[in-house]
Design an enzyme around this catalytic site. Structure first.
Site, PDB file in Angstrom:
ATOM      1  N   GLU A 494      50.189  17.187  52.318  1.00 17.79           N
ATOM      2  CA  GLU A 494      49.636  17.998  51.218  1.00 17.79           C
ATOM      3  C   GLU A 494      49.370  19.436  51.616  1.00 17.79           C
ATOM      4  O   GLU A 494      49.439  20.325  50.777  1.00 17.79           O
ATOM      5  CB  GLU A 494      48.391  17.355  50.599  1.00 17.79           C
ATOM      6  CG  GLU A 494      47.171  17.339  51.465  1.00 17.79           C
ATOM      7  CD  GLU A 494      45.991  16.652  50.792  1.00 17.79           C
ATOM      8  OE1 GLU A 494      45.891  16.687  49.567  1.00 17.79           O
ATOM      9  OE2 GLU A 494      45.170  16.076  51.524  1.00 17.79           O
ATOM     10  N   LYS A 609      41.677  20.227  43.004  1.00 14.75           N
ATOM     11  CA  LYS A 609      40.663  19.407  43.650  1.00 14.75           C
ATOM     12  C   LYS A 609      40.213  18.229  42.790  1.00 14.75           C
ATOM     13  O   LYS A 609      39.987  17.142  43.277  1.00 14.75           O
ATOM     14  CB  LYS A 609      39.469  20.308  43.978  1.00 14.75           C
ATOM     15  CG  LYS A 609      38.371  19.612  44.740  1.00 14.75           C
ATOM     16  CD  LYS A 609      38.600  19.721  46.217  1.00 14.75           C
ATOM     17  CE  LYS A 609      37.666  18.873  47.017  1.00 14.75           C
ATOM     18  NZ  LYS A 609      38.359  18.299  48.186  1.00 14.75           N
TER      19      LYS A 609
HETATM   20  C1  F6R Z   1      43.561  14.520  49.203  1.00 20.24           C
HETATM   21  C2  F6R Z   1      42.681  14.553  48.062  1.00 20.24           C
HETATM   22  C3  F6R Z   1      43.004  13.705  46.885  1.00 20.24           C
HETATM   23  C4  F6R Z   1      41.736  13.090  46.301  1.00 20.24           C
HETATM   24  C5  F6R Z   1      42.048  12.345  44.999  1.00 20.24           C
HETATM   25  C6  F6R Z   1      40.820  11.646  44.450  1.00 20.24           C
HETATM   26  O1  F6R Z   1      43.112  15.338  50.231  1.00 20.24           O
HETATM   27  O2  F6R Z   1      41.711  15.258  48.049  1.00 20.24           O
HETATM   28  O3  F6R Z   1      43.939  12.724  47.210  1.00 20.24           O
HETATM   29  O4  F6R Z   1      41.180  12.227  47.243  1.00 20.24           O
HETATM   30  O5  F6R Z   1      42.539  13.238  44.056  1.00 20.24           O
HETATM   31  O6  F6R Z   1      39.821  12.549  44.166  1.00 20.24           O
HETATM   32  P1  F6R Z   1      38.317  12.097  44.022  1.00 20.24           P
HETATM   33  O7  F6R Z   1      37.870  11.603  45.352  1.00 20.24           O
HETATM   34  O8  F6R Z   1      37.600  13.346  43.609  1.00 20.24           O
HETATM   35  O9  F6R Z   1      38.280  11.027  42.989  1.00 20.24           O
END
Ligand code: F6R
Length: 614
Positions: A494, A609
């Site tokens: 990524e 994010k």
């Molecule tokens: C990778 C990353 C994403 C998140 C995913 C879930 O570094 O940040 O794969 O882990 O989009 O996001 P959350 O944890 O906010 O539900």
């Protein structure tokens, strides 16, 4: 995913909005835009690319005004270009709107509006909203706030919306459903609206997190009023914001990601606070206490998440099964929700999410809740949607994670899952007192051991320099180090755009081994433990095919050292806790390789994010 910010008050809005957009840029950076009301005019500027492009573009324009809205976009409908950037305006130029979310029935609405003569300037789903509000205003003779309310009755989808109008230059109207929106109540009869509290924290610590289907009307004369879309007045619930401004700054590090990697000893410690006492021999997660007995009695727990959080769940699966003898199923939230999953009344579903806003995870939880499951959450962002819809949960307390690639949130999630597994195992009697106490003592040492791993940074940077030009990479691990391998591979792809895959080490010979040649770096977790000898054999298989081995080993290891091209030592610990240490070198390796390749590590291409769309 898309960041929105708005201001109404007596200060100049533009600098507040731009600073807010910069704070929210991690949510999307395809384009940015701003609309300001000033002396009866609505000035709207938008530009493809980052907020800096917008600032350049607007530098010679009129940016005065004390009411304004601004947006940073992660494209869903329509390319990332100037015309698709928000805000969007009505045909007569009276209204401007910003939106985070997706209008699912936009095509039907759009067709109808086109048939009535509306001309669309963009390819976005959002633009239908502004024409719809305009249309309702004209048809029903109502003001734009009421028109928005009526419009929302025919809208399907997710939204956080803010609208301003030339007709009522002292008023701002906002609405939310399934996409986050926070209102900061300023000290000077002013209000700050944003997708999260980061643009608000330096002005006020009094906030209202809007609920689904609520509409906020903010007027310079009458202040803030809340309604639901059925037109019933609601009482705003004002909360105290705990966020610290310093947490949003780089604090001397070159990137947020590097800062967040280095924060892990602190964030893991914060996660322990009030929950773990190795000396007295107890572990307690207050947030889920009411559901502890159900967890102890559970035959099966389902964990749902996406991306890195899903990897944390996989570590959780090993911990729950091995320590607490509870059968765990880990599901991609996006698959779970569309699979007619078998959920029975009283089943326990745990959602893990850094942002607490991930659309798929939210939807999976809602589905499980509708089938009578107990839904628990492990979230980082306080007040986030997931933390509010769950029956109970535990915050990870990692602090704001601004780098788009998740680092400290992952180790904090694994820490909470470890605490949970230990607490249940002890109470359930699947772990004896001596083992329990030893594990607590080991766990308490983890922050210091992470510090030791971070001391290897220069060595890791030198290894990164050797492999920065690789086009592919394999990551291998066994047991709970398999999710560490998956996470290592995800981090690399990524942020550095190098293709990488994670595998259980033993699976390599069933296919991926065909890829191995002298150009292939293979990153392996080969720490001491149950599978050590097996992993050593897997390393030999790679070496026999001239692959390059970069191995994470336990301090003092001699065997792997003889075979590997590079080793990275981590302190010895209980096997169950290895993921908390072994993840860190992989984070640093990815970080350095990406920086050396000239990539934007904090804002990798195409990513955002907080993924608030399906
Ligand atoms: C990778 C990353 C994403 C998140 C995913 C879930 O570094 O940040 O794969 O882990 O989009 O996001 P959350 O944890 O906010 O539900």
């Amino acid at each position: 995913m898309c960041g929105i910010v708005a201001y109404i008050g007596k200060k100049e809005a533009y600098p507040i909005l731009i600073k807010g957009l910069q704070r929210l840029e991690y949510r999307g950076y395809d384009s940015a835009g701003v609309a300001l009301l000033s002396n009866g005019e609505l000035n709207l500027y938008k530009k493809q690319g980052k907020v800096a492009n917008l600032v350049d573009f607007a530098s010679d324009k009129n940016t005065t005004g004390q009411i304004g809205i601004a947006h940073t976009r992660w494209a869903t409908h329509g390319e990332p270009n100037d015309k698709n950037a928000h805000p969007h305006s009505s045909s007569n130029g009276n209204l401007a709107i910003i939106h985070n979310g997706i209008i699912e029935n936009y095509d039907v609405l759009k067709e109808e509006l086109i048939s009535r003569g509306y001309v669309f300037k963009s390819d976005t789903d959002t633009e239908v909203l502004v024409h719809l509000i305009d249309d309702i205003q004209k048809k029903e003779g109502v003001w734009f706030g009421e028109a928005l309310r009526i419009a929302l009755l025919s809208v399907t989808g997710a939204y956080a919306i803010v609208v301003i109008s030339k007709d009522k230059p002292d008023t701002i109207v906002a609405a939310r459903k399934s996409s986050p929106l926070v209102i900061g109540i300023g000290k000077e009869n002013d209000f700050y609206l944003a997708s999260d509290a980061t643009p608000i924290v330096e002005y006020t610590d009094q906030v209202v997190y809007m609920n689904d289907e609520e509409i906020a009307v903010i007027d310079l004369k009458d202040g803030m009023k809340l309604w639901n879309i059925q037109d019933e007045e609601k009482t705003p619930y004002v909360q105290h914001l705990e966020l610290q401004l310093e947490a949003l700054e780089k604090g001397g590090y070159e990137h947020f990601m590097l800062k967040e990697i280095h924060e892990q000893p602190r964030s893991i410690n914060d996660c322990f606070r009030g929950r773990l006492n190795a000396t007295e021999g107890w572990v307690e997660l207050g947030g889920i206490k009411d559901y502890e007995q159900q967890l102890i009695n559970a035959n099966r727990v389902v964990m749902v998440a996406c991306g890195t959080s899903w990897h944390a769940c996989l570590v959780g699966e090993y911990l729950f099964e091995d320590l607490a003898r509870i059968n765990v199923e880990v599901e991609y939230a996006s698959e779970f929700r569309y699979r007619n999953p078998i959920i029975n009344e009283g089943d326990i579903v745990i959602a893990v999410s850094q942002s607490g806003e991930t659309a798929d995870t939210m939807a999976a939880l809602e589905l499980a809740k509708s089938k009578g499951a107990i839904i628990l959450g492990i979230c980082n962002v306080v007040g986030s949607s997931i933390s509010r819809i769950t029956h109970a949960g535990s915050y990870t307390h990692a602090g704001p994670e601004i780098g788009v690639a998740s680092t400290k949130a992952f180790t904090a999630q694994v820490t909470v899952l470890t605490l949970m597994a230990l607490s249940i195992a002890h109470k359930k009697g699947t772990m004896n007192e001596t083992k329990f106490r030893t594990m607590l003592a080991e766990l308490e040492l983890i922050p210091d051991k992470v510090k030791k791993v971070l001391e290897n940074n220069a060595h890791i940077e030198r290894i990164a320099a050797e492999y920065k030009d690789a086009t592919n990479a394999l990551y291998l691990g066994r047991g709970s180090s398999f999710p560490v391998a998956l996470e290592g591979a995800l981090k690399l792809k990524e942020i550095s755009y190098i293709h990488a895959e994670g595998y259980p080490a033993a699976e390599m010979k069933h296919g991926p081994i065909a890829l191995i040649d002298e150009a292939m770096p293979v990153f392996v977790v080969a720490t001491k433990g149950t599978s050590y000898e097996k992993v050593v054999s897997n390393i030999q298989e790679v070496k026999a095919r001239k692959g390059k081995i970069i191995a994470i080993v336990t301090e003092g290891d001699e065997q792997v050292k003889l075979m590997a091209d590079h080793i990275i030592e981590i302190p010895d610990t209980d096997e169950h806790l290895v993921p908390l240490l072994a993840t860190v070198p992989f984070q640093l390796l990815s970080y350095h390789m990406a920086v050396m390749r000239g990539c934007n590590v904090d804002q990798p291409r195409n990513l955002a994010k907080s993924v608030t769309v399906e």
